[in-house]
Design an enzyme around this catalytic site. Sequence first.
Site, PDB file in Angstrom:
ATOM      1  N   LYS A 281      -2.840 -12.806   2.638  1.00  0.00           N
ATOM      2  CA  LYS A 281      -2.900 -11.683   3.589  1.00  0.00           C
ATOM      3  C   LYS A 281      -4.301 -11.607   4.183  1.00  0.00           C
ATOM      4  CE  LYS A 281      -1.720  -6.914   4.442  1.00  0.00           C
ATOM      5  NZ  LYS A 281      -1.023  -5.727   3.995  1.00  0.00           N
TER       6      LYS A 281
ATOM      7  N   THR B 233       2.236   2.226   9.086  1.00  0.00           N
ATOM      8  CA  THR B 233       1.860   3.395   9.886  1.00  0.00           C
ATOM      9  C   THR B 233       2.990   3.809  10.843  1.00  0.00           C
ATOM     10  OG1 THR B 233      -0.405   2.606   9.700  1.00  0.00           O
ATOM     11  CG2 THR B 233       0.002   4.317  11.338  1.00  0.00           C
TER      12      THR B 233
ATOM     13  N   PHE C 221      -7.698   0.554  -3.512  1.00  0.00           N
ATOM     14  CA  PHE C 221      -6.806  -0.001  -4.560  1.00  0.00           C
ATOM     15  C   PHE C 221      -6.595   0.970  -5.720  1.00  0.00           C
ATOM     16  CE2 PHE C 221      -7.960  -4.767  -3.640  1.00  0.00           C
ATOM     17  CZ  PHE C 221      -7.301  -4.677  -2.429  1.00  0.00           C
TER      18      PHE C 221
ATOM     19  N   SER D  10      -8.535  -6.482   2.257  1.00  0.00           N
ATOM     20  CA  SER D  10      -8.758  -5.038   2.310  1.00  0.00           C
ATOM     21  C   SER D  10     -10.240  -4.776   2.566  1.00  0.00           C
ATOM     22  CB  SER D  10      -8.351  -4.389   0.983  1.00  0.00           C
ATOM     23  OG  SER D  10      -8.888  -3.087   0.949  1.00  0.00           O
TER      24      SER D  10
ATOM     25  N   GLY E 175       0.813  -1.207   0.000  1.00  0.00           N
ATOM     26  CA  GLY E 175       0.000   0.000   0.000  1.00  0.00           C
ATOM     27  C   GLY E 175       0.846   1.255   0.000  1.00  0.00           C
TER      28      GLY E 175
ATOM     29  N   GLY F 197       0.757  -2.207  13.470  1.00  0.00           N
ATOM     30  CA  GLY F 197       1.069  -1.432  14.667  1.00  0.00           C
ATOM     31  C   GLY F 197       2.469  -1.611  15.211  1.00  0.00           C
TER      32      GLY F 197
ATOM     33  N   ASN G 216     -11.722  -2.094   1.817  1.00  0.00           N
ATOM     34  CA  ASN G 216     -12.170  -0.990   0.972  1.00  0.00           C
ATOM     35  C   ASN G 216     -12.599  -1.375  -0.437  1.00  0.00           C
ATOM     36  OD1 ASN G 216     -11.591   0.892   3.071  1.00  0.00           O
ATOM     37  ND2 ASN G 216      -9.417   0.605   2.593  1.00  0.00           N
ATOM     38  N   THR G 217     -12.593  -2.673  -0.730  1.00  0.00           N
ATOM     39  CA  THR G 217     -13.124  -3.136  -2.016  1.00  0.00           C
ATOM     40  C   THR G 217     -14.333  -4.001  -1.700  1.00  0.00           C
ATOM     41  OG1 THR G 217     -10.986  -3.045  -3.132  1.00  0.00           O
ATOM     42  CG2 THR G 217     -12.600  -4.562  -4.066  1.00  0.00           C
TER      43      THR G 217
ATOM     44  N   THR H 157      -1.335  -8.682   9.900  1.00  0.00           N
ATOM     45  CA  THR H 157      -2.640  -8.583   9.317  1.00  0.00           C
ATOM     46  C   THR H 157      -2.788  -7.315   8.478  1.00  0.00           C
ATOM     47  OG1 THR H 157      -3.556  -7.243  11.115  1.00  0.00           O
ATOM     48  CG2 THR H 157      -3.703  -9.637  11.358  1.00  0.00           C
ATOM     49  N   ASN H 158      -3.930  -7.244   7.817  1.00  0.00           N
ATOM     50  CA  ASN H 158      -4.338  -6.016   7.128  1.00  0.00           C
ATOM     51  C   ASN H 158      -4.935  -5.039   8.158  1.00  0.00           C
ATOM     52  OD1 ASN H 158      -5.170  -4.243   4.976  1.00  0.00           O
ATOM     53  ND2 ASN H 158      -5.258  -6.027   3.653  1.00  0.00           N
TER      54      ASN H 158
ATOM     55  N   ASN I 107      -7.765   4.525   6.365  1.00  0.00           N
ATOM     56  CA  ASN I 107      -7.742   4.738   4.915  1.00  0.00           C
ATOM     57  C   ASN I 107      -8.851   3.982   4.230  1.00  0.00           C
ATOM     58  OD1 ASN I 107      -6.749   2.551   2.770  1.00  0.00           O
ATOM     59  ND2 ASN I 107      -5.859   1.997   4.752  1.00  0.00           N
ATOM     60  N   ARG I 108      -9.362   4.610   3.168  1.00  0.00           N
ATOM     61  CA  ARG I 108     -10.272   3.904   2.259  1.00  0.00           C
ATOM     62  C   ARG I 108      -9.815   4.207   0.828  1.00  0.00           C
ATOM     63  NH1 ARG I 108     -13.728   7.456   4.919  1.00  0.00           N
ATOM     64  NH2 ARG I 108     -14.074   9.443   3.864  1.00  0.00           N
ATOM     65  N   MET I 109      -8.519   3.921   0.597  1.00  0.00           N
ATOM     66  CA  MET I 109      -7.927   4.242  -0.708  1.00  0.00           C
ATOM     67  C   MET I 109      -8.672   3.516  -1.831  1.00  0.00           C
ATOM     68  SD  MET I 109      -5.541   6.201   0.411  1.00  0.00           S
ATOM     69  CE  MET I 109      -4.484   6.543  -0.974  1.00  0.00           C
TER      70      MET I 109
HETATM   71  C1  LIG Z   1      -2.836   4.149   3.346  1.00  0.00           C
HETATM   72  C2  LIG Z   1      -2.753   2.655   3.409  1.00  0.00           C
HETATM   73  C3  LIG Z   1      -2.893   1.915   2.250  1.00  0.00           C
HETATM   74  C4  LIG Z   1      -2.824   0.526   2.307  1.00  0.00           C
HETATM   75  N1  LIG Z   1      -2.938  -0.187   1.144  1.00  0.00           N
HETATM   76  C5  LIG Z   1      -2.838  -1.531   1.180  1.00  0.00           C
HETATM   77  C6  LIG Z   1      -2.917  -2.288  -0.007  1.00  0.00           C
HETATM   78  O1  LIG Z   1      -3.055  -1.759  -1.110  1.00  0.00           O
HETATM   79  N2  LIG Z   1      -2.825  -3.650   0.096  1.00  0.00           N
HETATM   80  C7  LIG Z   1      -2.642  -4.287   1.286  1.00  0.00           C
HETATM   81  O2  LIG Z   1      -2.547  -5.513   1.324  1.00  0.00           O
HETATM   82  N3  LIG Z   1      -2.538  -3.579   2.434  1.00  0.00           N
HETATM   83  C8  LIG Z   1      -2.635  -2.234   2.404  1.00  0.00           C
HETATM   84  N4  LIG Z   1      -2.527  -1.528   3.563  1.00  0.00           N
HETATM   85  C9  LIG Z   1      -2.366  -2.250   4.842  1.00  0.00           C
HETATM   86  C10 LIG Z   1      -0.911  -2.322   5.284  1.00  0.00           C
HETATM   87  O3  LIG Z   1      -0.122  -3.024   4.364  1.00  0.00           O
HETATM   88  C11 LIG Z   1      -0.825  -3.012   6.673  1.00  0.00           C
HETATM   89  O4  LIG Z   1      -1.250  -4.347   6.542  1.00  0.00           O
HETATM   90  C12 LIG Z   1      -1.675  -2.327   7.730  1.00  0.00           C
HETATM   91  O5  LIG Z   1      -1.659  -0.923   7.570  1.00  0.00           O
HETATM   92  C13 LIG Z   1      -1.227  -2.668   9.149  1.00  0.00           C
HETATM   93  O6  LIG Z   1       0.103  -2.273   9.367  1.00  0.00           O
HETATM   94  P1  LIG Z   1       0.512  -0.868  10.079  1.00  0.00           P
HETATM   95  O7  LIG Z   1      -0.255  -0.795  11.363  1.00  0.00           O
HETATM   96  O8  LIG Z   1       2.007  -0.959  10.247  1.00  0.00           O
HETATM   97  O9  LIG Z   1       0.123   0.201   9.136  1.00  0.00           O
HETATM   98  C14 LIG Z   1      -2.603  -0.137   3.543  1.00  0.00           C
HETATM   99  C15 LIG Z   1      -2.457   0.633   4.702  1.00  0.00           C
HETATM  100  C16 LIG Z   1      -2.523   2.007   4.655  1.00  0.00           C
HETATM  101  C17 LIG Z   1      -2.354   2.792   5.927  1.00  0.00           C
END
Ligand SMILES: Cc1cc2nc3c(=O)[nH]c(=O)nc-3n(C[C@H](O)[C@H](O)[C@H](O)COP(=O)(O)O)c2cc1C
Length: 345
Positions: free
Chosen positions: A218, A323, A120, A180, A68, A301, A182-183, A246-247, A116-118
């Site tokens: 994932k 993050t 994809f 995800s 992401g 986290g 968001n899809t 995790t996601n 986020n709700r990007m």
């Molecule tokens: C802005 C943003 C975009 C993300 N886009 C994706 C993505 O496209 N595909 C995916 O598998 N995870 C995506 N993630 C999830 C991260 O890869 C990760 O699994 C999740 O944020 C937890 O880790 P963190 O707490 O270190 O951020 C996204 C996270 C964020 C914050």
Amino acid sequence: MYQYIVKPLLFLFTPEKAHHISITILNVFLIFPFGKNVIRKLFFIESASLKLTKKNITFPNKVGLAAGFDKNGSFYKSFQHFGFGFFELGTVTPIAQPGNPKPRLFRLPKDEALINRMGFNNDGVDALVERLKKRPYNIVIGGNIGKNKNTPEEDAVNDYLICFRKLYNYVDYFAINVSSPNTPGLRNLQDKEPLTKLLNALKKEGSTFSVTRPILLKIAPDLSKEAIVEIVDVIKETGIDGVIATNTTISREHLKTSSTEISAIGAGGLSGKPLTEKSTEIISQLRNLLGDSYLIMGVGGIHSAKEASAKLAAGADVVQLYTGFIYEGPSLVKKINKSLLKRKV
Ligand SMILES: Cc1cc2nc3c(=O)[nH]c(=O)nc-3n(C[C@H](O)[C@H](O)[C@H](O)COP(=O)(O)O)c2cc1C
């Protein structure tokens, strides 16, 4: 310097703008011959004892950039100087798509979190393949794949197969993103029947190539213990190689940010500190159920070396950051690698 100067400046901009500004500044800095040396001197650690070989992949170290962050493979080459051992690019889909309308990324500073709700947003798999044609081989690259928003759920397998085939000769492992939030409908692919169908199709496709690329699933942090047991059965039955846990979560429990602010933000996946314990628990459950041979990537986290160590102790082979990297800056990668080196001596 990141905490007191860079972060406060970047946080003046919207999160998406800050993302682009920081990458542009880094790339400009790297045009100068001294740029690379300065960054590597500050952040890069290299040591044979940080390496890990599992499932035929040799990771230069156990700290990766989560999916992401570099969806299109546009800047991982610059980011390698921060000392990451691997990069998970994507999520990519067969066809380029714009993602959800902006704003779609929000900071929760009190919780050291993001929502986020990007959706994809990405340039499509062909663009990623083009950028990977001249990839360096001293880092590990994962291809995180998904389905286009407009592809009906019943045709989802085909979207994953398209991305899988096209990326096969350019990545070291695959991350199958069924988690995800968001899809629409994507998380339904975590159910036993569609998941078995998807993973069997990918395994079969992989067997038509002369080299084997590990396939990792994932998963979401919102799964019940029973659902995880069922997923582990599917992983074993289909013979894939591991899990990324995790996601982001759809939960909004135990946040310091006010509920008014949270409802104003709306739907999306929550990442960062509120996810730390939940994802570690899931890693622990996965390791107990899967045993030693499967590859587990721990993410969710990680904002300190201690939190990375907790994920490794729970059973993760390697960890990924997203993050935490935004809140702590690039020195987090070095801090984690340094602490892992210390544990070895
Ligand atoms: C802005 C943003 C975009 C993300 N886009 C994706 C993505 O496209 N595909 C995916 O598998 N995870 C995506 N993630 C999830 C991260 O890869 C990760 O699994 C999740 O944020 C937890 O880790 P963190 O707490 O270190 O951020 C996204 C996270 C964020 C914050």
